[in-house]
Motif scaffolding. Structure first.
Motif, PDB file in Angstrom:
ATOM      1  N   GLY A 395      53.356 -32.660  -4.382  1.00 52.50           N
ATOM      2  CA  GLY A 395      52.492 -31.921  -3.473  1.00 52.50           C
ATOM      3  C   GLY A 395      51.302 -32.729  -3.004  1.00 52.50           C
ATOM      4  O   GLY A 395      50.834 -32.574  -1.884  1.00 52.50           O
ATOM      5  N   ALA A 398      53.192 -36.187  -1.022  1.00 52.53           N
ATOM      6  CA  ALA A 398      54.158 -35.910   0.053  1.00 52.53           C
ATOM      7  C   ALA A 398      54.131 -34.422   0.371  1.00 52.53           C
ATOM      8  O   ALA A 398      55.141 -33.722   0.213  1.00 52.53           O
ATOM      9  CB  ALA A 398      55.559 -36.350  -0.372  1.00 52.53           C
ATOM     10  N   PRO A 399      52.998 -33.911   0.826  1.00 46.81           N
ATOM     11  CA  PRO A 399      52.861 -32.461   1.024  1.00 46.81           C
ATOM     12  C   PRO A 399      53.851 -31.897   2.031  1.00 46.81           C
ATOM     13  O   PRO A 399      54.259 -30.745   1.908  1.00 46.81           O
ATOM     14  CB  PRO A 399      51.412 -32.310   1.507  1.00 46.81           C
ATOM     15  N   ALA A 400      54.252 -32.690   3.029  1.00 48.85           N
ATOM     16  CA  ALA A 400      55.183 -32.187   4.042  1.00 48.85           C
ATOM     17  C   ALA A 400      56.600 -32.072   3.506  1.00 48.85           C
ATOM     18  O   ALA A 400      57.418 -31.326   4.048  1.00 48.85           O
ATOM     19  CB  ALA A 400      55.158 -33.086   5.276  1.00 48.85           C
ATOM     20  N   ARG A 401      56.923 -32.832   2.483  1.00 43.12           N
ATOM     21  CA  ARG A 401      58.265 -32.835   1.889  1.00 43.12           C
ATOM     22  C   ARG A 401      58.164 -32.692   0.365  1.00 43.12           C
ATOM     23  O   ARG A 401      58.816 -33.404  -0.375  1.00 43.12           O
ATOM     24  CB  ARG A 401      59.005 -34.134   2.241  1.00 43.12           C
ATOM     25  N   ALA A 402      57.345 -31.779  -0.074  1.00 40.13           N
ATOM     26  CA  ALA A 402      57.049 -31.675  -1.498  1.00 40.13           C
ATOM     27  C   ALA A 402      58.296 -31.384  -2.326  1.00 40.13           C
ATOM     28  O   ALA A 402      58.534 -32.017  -3.359  1.00 40.13           O
ATOM     29  CB  ALA A 402      55.996 -30.594  -1.735  1.00 40.13           C
ATOM     30  N   SER A 403      59.100 -30.425  -1.880  1.00 39.11           N
ATOM     31  CA  SER A 403      60.288 -30.059  -2.662  1.00 39.11           C
ATOM     32  C   SER A 403      61.289 -31.200  -2.722  1.00 39.11           C
ATOM     33  O   SER A 403      61.875 -31.473  -3.776  1.00 39.11           O
ATOM     34  CB  SER A 403      60.948 -28.815  -2.054  1.00 39.11           C
TER      35      SER A 403
END
Length: 559
Positions: A395, A398-403
């Motif tokens: 998170g 890479a907040p845009a691709r966290a999962s």
């Protein structure tokens, strides 16, 4: 690190749709069960593949005969009672299905004891799978779906947890009880009602009733109670009513499960001797010392590579061996960071997990008795901490691709232990050299006199003889005489417990005719790593270096 309120899920732990989470969790549980049930009959019909299994089963048979007050108390009596009740239930079902001639335990123990070993191991395997379920459910409730799935998968494929789920020993049931302690402690931080306090105490009592060191489950419960009383002041802050209720519940649960343990003086001496073995500098040996003083075993001792660290040898051993081989290299490096992350977090489940994991590691690091299986009970806490750390880092960076980022890091962490667990199961499912020797002797040595050479200190490595053969001892000089011995069985291995005396075979070469050669490394290439202090004849890593479990066994005809 995040300081969000304890009741909020972490921002990075995006909540997956309910149906998606359910299917993913089901897949993890099925994988966990498969890894724990595969190869469950390891070593059988050889009955000494793991220490303490036989001693426990003998007591379950005593319980079946109406005797419940045991002098033997290496494990709490409640563990024996549970194994007995489970075996009775399974035998009853098997007799209904026609899988066994009778459900009478004493008869089965005499006629086909290996069946009882398999039944007891099933309980461990199911408890190991249930622990994964508890971690999934607890992490889902407290931290969100992504953390839960990673934590569940981490524990599902963990080599140490998979390996110990194959043994009729209490470590996995203890692990399940401690996972319940973490869940109850997190609940206690939110709700200070009597029901939550009783449940938390009962979890501690149940964990301790499986193995004494389950009492450490009281630490996360204390932390949970203190977190729940953070708005109180004075005595109510440090001794809240919820903690008093939980303590009474824990003591009551343990006493109820072990009614004779509290009054049996011989059992007290065994418990004290066991504690002395683990902490020889802190606990005095009992006046009536048990048969073997475990604090000074005639065993291999500490490996040479940790000896220079003195009082920190056990700490270095567990980090450099138990974790490195049993948990995986990446997870080992992440572990201290994950614990620190949990200690700083305000989320109840992370904090109680971190406190417990740190305390457990400190305790096992203080003991000169080093076995990697001692790490196993802290694995549910570590699974939760590492999963939360992975999601937190994903998170942040890479907040845009966290999962997606969390899933990729999780795969990196899980790959090594998952492969190791599969390789372990493959070996466990193969016939042990000691089992092959037993089968050969049963078919070819009926009525024969058989001598066994290679046993050191304990008998774990030696092949079991069939009831139709008679075991004889060799003279002190170690000379084999056909007038006294028909067959000679030797067992040899890099583990301490199996070693043929120097020059023995050379001195008797003219009297021996090799009939059977059972080499566990036959056709294998590689360098297996065995734990020097444990009589486990399956490696903990380097699985390609062996083709079968067990020592190198040879059977000779005496001429």
């Amino acid at each position: 690190m995040s300081d969000a309120p304890t009741t909020e899920p972490p921002a990075a732990a995006a909540t997956a749709p309910r149906n998606s989470f359910g299917w993913a969790a089901l897949g993890i549980v099925i994988a966990a069960g498969g890894l724990r049930l595969w190869g469950l009959e390891l070593g059988l019909p050889h009955l000494e593949a793991r220490p303490d299994e036989t001693e426990t089963l003998r007591l379950t048979v005593d319980a079946a005969g109406g005797s419940f007050d045991f002098d033997w108390a290496i494990y709490p009596h409640a563990y024996v009672y549970l194994q007995w009740a489970w075996a009775e239930l399974v035998l009853l079902v098997q007799s209904w299905l026609g899988l066994v001639a009778t459900g009478d335990m004493e008869h089965v123990w005499r006629s086909e004891p290996e069946r009882l070993y398999a039944i007891g191991r099933w309980l461990s395997a199911l408890a190991g799978t249930a622990t994964v379920v508890v971690v999934l459910a607890t992490a889902r409730r407290e931290l969100g779906a992504t953390v839960a799935l990673i934590a569940g998968a981490w524990l599902a494929v963990n080599l140490l947890h998979v390996r110990e789920s194959h043994a009729l020993k209490p470590d996995i049931l203890l692990s399940l009880g401690l996972a319940a302690c973490l869940a109850a402690a997190a609940s206690l931080a939110r709700r200070r009602d009597v029901t939550s306090a009783i449940a938390a105490g009962a979890a501690v009592g149940a964990a301790s009733a499986m193995k004494y060191n389950g009492v450490l489950g009281a630490l996360p419960v204390c932390v949970g109670a203190w977190m729940g009383a953070r708005d109180a002041s004075g005595l109510r802050r440090w001794l809240p009513a919820s903690l008093v209720v939980a303590g009474a519940s824990a003591v009551g649960a343990f006493a109820l499960a072990n009614p004779f343990l509290l009054s049996n003086e011989a059992a007290h001496a065994v418990v004290q001797g066991n504690l002395h073995a683990v902490f020889p500098d802190l606990i005095d040996a009992p006046r009536a010392v048990p048969d073997i003083d475990m604090s000074r075993p005639e065993g291999p001792g500490m490996p040479d590579w940790v000896a220079p660290y003195g009082g920190f040898s056990a700490l270095v051993y567990h980090f450099g061996f138990s974790f490195w081989h049993g948990v995986g290299a990446v997870a080992t490096l992440l572990a201290p960071v994950a614990v620190g992350f949990g200690l700083r977090s305000k989320r109840a489940l992370l904090r109680v997990s971190a406190v417990f994991a740190l305390a457990w590691f400190v305790v096992i690091a203080l003991s000169p008795v080093t076995l990697s299986r001692y790490v196993t009970p802290m694995l549910p806490a570590l699974a939760i901490l590492q999963a939360a750390l992975i999601c937190e880092l994903a998170g942040r960076f890479a907040p845009a691709r966290a999962s997606l980022a969390a899933a990729l890091v999780a795969l990196l962490v899980l790959a090594q232990p998952a492969l190791a667990s599969v390789r372990f199961d493959q070996l466990a499912a193969r016939s042990d050299t000691r089992a092959e020797a037993l089968r050969w002797l049963a078919a070819n040595a009926r009525g024969a006199r058989v001598a066994v050479v290679g046993t050191r200190f304990w008998h774990w490595g030696e092949p079991r003889l069939p009831q139709t053969a008679t075991r004889v001892a060799l003279p002190a000089a170690g000379r084999v005489d056909r007038r006294a011995v028909d067959y000679l069985v030797t067992h040899d291995h890099e583990l301490y417990w199996s070693e043929i005396p120097d020059g023995f075979l050379e001195r008797n070469a003219g009297r021996l005719e090799l009939l059977v050669d059972l080499d566990p490394r036959d056709g294998a290439e590689g360098s297996p790593v065995f734990e020097p202090n444990d009589a486990y004849y399956i490696p903990i890593s380097g699985f390609a270096g062996v083709s079968a479990p067990g020592p190198h066994v040879r059977i000779y005809r005496v001429r």
